[in-house]
Design a protein around this motif. Sequence first.
Motif, PDB file in Angstrom:
ATOM      1  N   THR A  92      81.308 104.694  93.044  1.00 36.19           N
ATOM      2  CA  THR A  92      80.210 105.006  92.410  1.00 36.19           C
ATOM      3  C   THR A  92      79.818 103.847  91.132  1.00 36.19           C
ATOM      4  O   THR A  92      79.149 104.226  90.175  1.00 36.19           O
ATOM      5  N   GLY A 102      74.651 107.598  99.229  1.00 37.08           N
ATOM      6  CA  GLY A 102      74.451 108.629  99.885  1.00 37.08           C
ATOM      7  C   GLY A 102      73.918 108.527 101.468  1.00 37.08           C
ATOM      8  O   GLY A 102      73.557 109.380 102.062  1.00 37.08           O
ATOM      9  N   ASN A 136      79.378 108.948 101.792  1.00 42.48           N
ATOM     10  CA  ASN A 136      80.173 109.913 100.953  1.00 42.48           C
ATOM     11  C   ASN A 136      79.852 109.972  99.489  1.00 42.48           C
ATOM     12  O   ASN A 136      80.757 110.365  98.672  1.00 42.48           O
ATOM     13  N   GLU A 137      79.043 109.004  99.157  1.00 45.06           N
ATOM     14  CA  GLU A 137      78.863 108.910  97.564  1.00 45.06           C
ATOM     15  C   GLU A 137      77.770 110.061  97.341  1.00 45.06           C
ATOM     16  O   GLU A 137      76.960 110.228  97.877  1.00 45.06           O
ATOM     17  N   PRO A 138      77.887 110.541  95.968  1.00 46.28           N
ATOM     18  CA  PRO A 138      76.773 111.423  95.620  1.00 46.28           C
ATOM     19  C   PRO A 138      75.302 110.565  95.379  1.00 46.28           C
ATOM     20  O   PRO A 138      75.338 109.256  94.959  1.00 46.28           O
ATOM     21  N   ASP A 161      69.470 111.119  91.619  1.00 45.31           N
ATOM     22  CA  ASP A 161      68.260 111.857  91.566  1.00 45.31           C
ATOM     23  C   ASP A 161      67.223 111.613  90.340  1.00 45.31           C
ATOM     24  O   ASP A 161      66.357 112.410  89.962  1.00 45.31           O
ATOM     25  N   ALA A 213      66.684 113.696  97.355  1.00 46.60           N
ATOM     26  CA  ALA A 213      67.129 113.271  96.408  1.00 46.60           C
ATOM     27  C   ALA A 213      66.201 112.262  96.004  1.00 46.60           C
ATOM     28  O   ALA A 213      65.669 111.929  94.737  1.00 46.60           O
TER      29      ALA A 213
END
Length: 251
Positions: free
Chosen positions: A3, A57, A63-65, A68, A173
């Motif tokens: 991240t 994402g 797999n990363e958040p 937003d 998002a």
Amino acid sequence: MTTGTDSTTWFRRYSSTPAPRRRLAVLPHAGGSASFFHAWGSAFGGDTEVLVAQYPGRQERFNEPFVDRMDVLADRVTAALLPLADVPLTLFGHSMGASLAYEVALRLEERHRVTPAALHVSSRKAPHRLTPLDLHRKGDDELVAVLRGLGGTDTALLDDPDIRQLVLPAVRADFTVVSTYGPRVPTAVGCPVHAWIGDTDPNVAVGDMDAWADVAPEGFRVRVLPGGHFYLLQQHETLMRELSGHLAGDR
């Protein structure tokens, strides 16, 4: 899970440029991915390195958040770009990416004393002309309808429930970023601004693009090309030719 804000995480390079004289950072639209701009990688000659943002994402960052919020997204993109500003850096943002490019330009100048060579904004209202939206609150069918109306996605794929399940979270998002950003006070950037728009864009009028002049005391021009919100697909050759001219002259 990654991240961070390193450039290899945030930017794809689709062509090798060993000793670039300039860099072009491309910031995609809502729901978009770096691969949409794959053809841009080798469109500007060996002196220009093209960096295309890959938002969290999606694709290899699946797999990363998601991010937003515009402020968070702009902070992270700015941090990733900063080490790459050792040569003239031009920003090009399409749709949501135009607002993001503007915010990144402001951060580079205000926080790091780095002024981009130019800011190119495409198919997006000027920051003070934006209106609050509720795109992120719409149901899945309504989101798909919005995407079909814009015309930039192969919407036939969205008829497949499995593909919908993969694609729509990223779209939602990004639409949250779009819906919750602006209007804001028009703060000037220290570089020329070039605006691009399709003449049949259903959501953005030429006058909305003209208003970018209010943040461009160092120079402004607008180019209207045939096409809709994703005119840059049909007008690829024209856009690449004209953008190449801007990059070569750093104007």
